[in-house]
Design a protein around this motif. Structure first.
Motif, short mmCIF file in Angstrom:
data_model
loop_
_atom_site.label_atom_id
_atom_site.label_comp_id
_atom_site.label_asym_id
_atom_site.label_seq_id
_atom_site.Cartn_x
_atom_site.Cartn_y
_atom_site.Cartn_z
N ASN A 60 0.83 -1.20 0.00
CA ASN A 60 0.00 0.00 0.00
C ASN A 60 0.87 1.26 0.00
OD1 ASN A 60 -1.47 2.17 2.00
ND2 ASN A 60 -2.82 1.32 0.43
N ALA A 61 1.97 1.24 0.73
CA ALA A 61 2.88 2.40 0.75
C ALA A 61 3.46 2.63 -0.63
CB ALA A 61 3.99 2.18 1.77
N ILE A 62 3.87 1.56 -1.30
CA ILE A 62 4.44 1.69 -2.65
C ILE A 62 3.38 2.22 -3.61
CG2 ILE A 62 5.35 0.38 -4.60
CD1 ILE A 62 6.66 -1.49 -2.44
N THR A 63 2.19 1.63 -3.57
CA THR A 63 1.11 2.06 -4.46
C THR A 63 0.72 3.52 -4.19
OG1 THR A 63 0.27 -0.20 -4.54
CG2 THR A 63 -1.24 1.53 -5.21
N SER A 64 0.63 3.89 -2.92
CA SER A 64 0.29 5.27 -2.57
C SER A 64 1.32 6.25 -3.09
CB SER A 64 0.17 5.42 -1.05
OG SER A 64 -0.87 4.64 -0.56
N ILE A 66 3.35 5.75 -5.73
CA ILE A 66 3.22 5.77 -7.19
C ILE A 66 2.03 6.62 -7.60
CG2 ILE A 66 2.63 4.34 -9.21
CD1 ILE A 66 4.38 2.13 -7.92
N GLU A 67 0.94 6.54 -6.84
CA GLU A 67 -0.26 7.31 -7.16
C GLU A 67 -0.20 8.75 -6.65
OE1 GLU A 67 -3.42 4.80 -5.66
OE2 GLU A 67 -3.35 3.53 -7.44
N GLU A 68 0.98 9.15 -6.19
CA GLU A 68 1.27 10.52 -5.78
C GLU A 68 0.41 11.01 -4.62
OE1 GLU A 68 1.13 12.78 -9.44
OE2 GLU A 68 3.10 12.05 -10.02
N GLU A 69 0.10 10.11 -3.68
CA GLU A 69 -0.67 10.50 -2.50
C GLU A 69 0.21 11.21 -1.47
OE1 GLU A 69 -2.92 7.22 -0.93
OE2 GLU A 69 -3.76 6.74 -2.89
N PHE A 70 1.52 11.06 -1.59
CA PHE A 70 2.46 11.75 -0.72
C PHE A 70 3.79 11.92 -1.44
CE2 PHE A 70 2.99 7.27 0.24
CZ PHE A 70 4.36 7.10 0.34
N ASP A 71 4.60 12.81 -0.91
CA ASP A 71 5.90 13.10 -1.52
C ASP A 71 7.03 12.65 -0.60
OD1 ASP A 71 7.12 15.94 -0.14
OD2 ASP A 71 5.03 15.41 0.24
N ILE A 72 8.22 12.62 -1.16
CA ILE A 72 9.44 12.41 -0.40
C ILE A 72 10.31 13.64 -0.67
CG2 ILE A 72 11.52 11.00 -0.08
CD1 ILE A 72 9.05 9.47 0.73
N GLU A 73 10.47 14.48 0.34
CA GLU A 73 11.26 15.72 0.21
C GLU A 73 10.80 16.54 -0.99
OE1 GLU A 73 15.40 14.67 0.29
OE2 GLU A 73 15.25 13.84 2.30
N ASP A 74 9.49 16.76 -1.08
CA ASP A 74 8.86 17.54 -2.14
C ASP A 74 9.00 16.93 -3.53
OD1 ASP A 74 7.89 19.50 -0.38
OD2 ASP A 74 9.81 20.56 -0.44
N LYS A 75 9.30 15.64 -3.62
CA LYS A 75 9.40 14.95 -4.90
C LYS A 75 8.36 13.84 -4.93
CE LYS A 75 14.27 15.92 -5.41
NZ LYS A 75 15.60 15.38 -5.38
N TYR A 76 7.78 13.67 -6.10
CA TYR A 76 6.76 12.65 -6.31
C TYR A 76 7.27 11.62 -7.31
CZ TYR A 76 3.43 15.65 -3.93
OH TYR A 76 2.77 16.40 -2.99
N PHE A 77 6.64 10.46 -7.31
CA PHE A 77 6.94 9.43 -8.31
C PHE A 77 6.57 9.97 -9.67
CE2 PHE A 77 6.08 5.66 -10.83
CZ PHE A 77 7.13 4.83 -10.47
N ASP A 78 7.45 9.80 -10.64
CA ASP A 78 7.21 10.31 -11.99
C ASP A 78 6.52 9.24 -12.82
OD1 ASP A 78 7.19 11.52 -14.46
OD2 ASP A 78 9.35 11.79 -14.59
N LEU A 79 5.20 9.39 -13.00
CA LEU A 79 4.43 8.40 -13.75
C LEU A 79 4.83 8.31 -15.21
CD1 LEU A 79 0.94 9.13 -12.19
CD2 LEU A 79 2.26 7.04 -11.93
N GLU A 80 5.52 9.31 -15.72
CA GLU A 80 5.91 9.30 -17.14
C GLU A 80 7.15 8.47 -17.41
OE1 GLU A 80 5.36 12.62 -19.51
OE2 GLU A 80 3.65 13.35 -18.39
N THR A 81 7.77 7.91 -16.37
CA THR A 81 8.99 7.13 -16.57
C THR A 81 8.70 5.66 -16.89
OG1 THR A 81 9.20 6.63 -14.21
CG2 THR A 81 10.35 8.59 -15.02
N MET A 82 7.46 5.22 -16.69
CA MET A 82 7.10 3.83 -16.96
C MET A 82 6.14 3.77 -18.14
SD MET A 82 6.60 2.50 -13.06
CE MET A 82 6.15 0.87 -13.59
N VAL A 83 6.37 2.83 -19.04
CA VAL A 83 5.58 2.74 -20.26
C VAL A 83 4.09 2.59 -19.97
CG1 VAL A 83 5.17 1.35 -22.33
CG2 VAL A 83 7.50 1.80 -21.59
N GLU A 84 3.73 1.69 -19.07
CA GLU A 84 2.31 1.43 -18.80
C GLU A 84 1.64 2.65 -18.18
OE1 GLU A 84 -0.61 -1.60 -16.37
OE2 GLU A 84 1.44 -2.21 -16.75
N SER A 85 2.28 3.28 -17.21
CA SER A 85 1.65 4.44 -16.58
C SER A 85 1.61 5.62 -17.53
CB SER A 85 2.36 4.81 -15.28
OG SER A 85 3.71 5.11 -15.49
#
Length: 90
Positions: A60-64, A66-85
């Motif tokens: 759930n932490a990983i999914t959250s 990825i779905e940008e529910e929280f940041d790490i030091e003002d950085k979010y997971f970049d959904l554009e880096t993975m083909v499927e997302s």
């Protein structure tokens, strides 16, 4: 894709706070060892699924993240880096 199944007979509810999720993701990003996620392949409604035996909070932490529910030091997971997302975003 409905590949994971949570068996509510023994899985507890999601209880990690955002800070606990951040700490877990930070551990992954820093390359620290983290506990394994234990899955069992089974069949539900004529489809093969993976029942989560141990690791629901971590998944759930990983999914959250990825779905940008929280940041790490003002950085979010970049959904554009993975083909499927990226495809789903487009």
């Amino acid at each position: 894709n409905n590949l994971f199944y949570v068996n509510r007979r023994y899985q507890r509810k999601l209880v990690w706070t955002i800070e606990e999720k951040r700490a877990f993701i930070d551990s992954i990003l820093q390359g620290f060892p983290v506990p394994i996620i234990l899955l069992a392949e089974s069949e539900r409604e004529k489809s093969s699924v993976f029942e989560i035996i141990d690791g629901m909070q971590r998944l759930n932490a990983i999914t959250s993240f990825i779905e940008e529910e929280f940041d790490i030091e003002d950085k979010y997971f970049d959904l554009e880096t993975m083909v499927e997302s990226k495809s789903l975003l487009d």
